[in-house]
Design a protein around this motif. Structure first.
Motif, PDB file in Angstrom:
ATOM      1  N   THR A  92       0.843  -1.187   0.000  1.00  0.00           N
ATOM      2  CA  THR A  92       0.000   0.000   0.000  1.00  0.00           C
ATOM      3  C   THR A  92       0.885   1.246   0.000  1.00  0.00           C
ATOM      4  O   THR A  92       2.064   1.187   0.360  1.00  0.00           O
ATOM      5  N   VAL A  93       0.289   2.368  -0.389  1.00  0.00           N
ATOM      6  CA  VAL A  93       0.990   3.649  -0.392  1.00  0.00           C
ATOM      7  C   VAL A  93       0.228   4.600   0.508  1.00  0.00           C
ATOM      8  O   VAL A  93      -0.958   4.837   0.306  1.00  0.00           O
ATOM      9  N   GLU A  94       0.908   5.116   1.514  1.00  0.00           N
ATOM     10  CA  GLU A  94       0.350   6.173   2.359  1.00  0.00           C
ATOM     11  C   GLU A  94       1.063   7.461   1.989  1.00  0.00           C
ATOM     12  O   GLU A  94       2.275   7.463   1.790  1.00  0.00           O
ATOM     13  N   ARG A  95       0.310   8.542   1.894  1.00  0.00           N
ATOM     14  CA  ARG A  95       0.880   9.842   1.534  1.00  0.00           C
ATOM     15  C   ARG A  95       0.524  10.871   2.604  1.00  0.00           C
ATOM     16  O   ARG A  95      -0.603  10.906   3.079  1.00  0.00           O
ATOM     17  N   GLU A  96       1.499  11.711   2.928  1.00  0.00           N
ATOM     18  CA  GLU A  96       1.265  12.843   3.827  1.00  0.00           C
ATOM     19  C   GLU A  96       2.351  13.874   3.577  1.00  0.00           C
ATOM     20  O   GLU A  96       3.468  13.527   3.188  1.00  0.00           O
TER      21      GLU A  96
END
Length: 186
Positions: A138-142
């Motif tokens: 998965t890819v989490e972005r912040e």
């Protein structure tokens, strides 16, 4: 994507590669260019977490620099990815990233890759989202660093650095879809 080049070799950078990595980064016209000294140090101190692609004559034509985060020893932070203009569009950046990750997983038990990307850097966004897909992650972005944290350049006092968005990719599994490139050997 053009035909895959199997005449390229992916291995660890050496100090002698520092100048070539600096030139490739400079010529990309996209990366924040670090000092030439920093590329020499990177090739010396972070060779275990970096990779370079070499042409048949041994010249660097692409690279990935990274380091294992001290407070997260199973996380590789990818600092820069660049490919020489004559070698772009053939999947080399993806092969470098997969080869480096494969090595760091084997040597250090890596589970996560992080990188930062400025908004609108479509090539990097595609590279890292396709990396996540190949690895079943998965890819989490912040936003990691807002634009106002960066100093202005003396030559461009009104130009602001864009924010740096953190991409956290994990947990990783074996990649698929890069047949034709040699396995990471160095």
């Amino acid at each position: 994507m053009n035909a895959v080049r199997t005449d390229l070799r992916i291995d660890r950078p050496m100090v002698a590669d520092g100048a070539a990595l600096w030139r490739i980064a400079r010529d990309s016209k996209v990366l924040d260019l670090n000092s030439s000294y920093s590329y020499l140090l990177w090739c010396r101190d972070f060779a275990a977490t970096s990779a370079v692609a070499r042409d048949p004559d041994g010249r660097p034509v692409g690279f990935v620099t990274g380091y294992v985060r001290p407070d997260r020893p199973r996380t590789l932070l990818v600092w820069q990815v660049a490919v020489d203009a004559g070698h772009r569009g053939r999947g080399l950046a993806a092969a470098l990233l997969d080869g480096l990750t494969r090595r760091v997983v084997a040597e250090q038990g890596l589970t996560t890759v992080e990188t930062t990307i400025t908004p609108g850097n479509t090539a990097s966004e595609r590279l890292f989202t396709s990396f996540a897909q190949r690895h079943g992650a998965t890819v989490e972005r912040e936003v990691l660093f807002d634009a106002d944290l960066f100093p202005s350049e003396p030559s461009e006092p009104n130009a602001l650095h864009e924010p740096e968005v953190l991409y956290r990719i994990g947990p990783l599994s074996e990649p698929s879809g890069l047949s034709g490139f040699p396995d990471f050997s160095g």
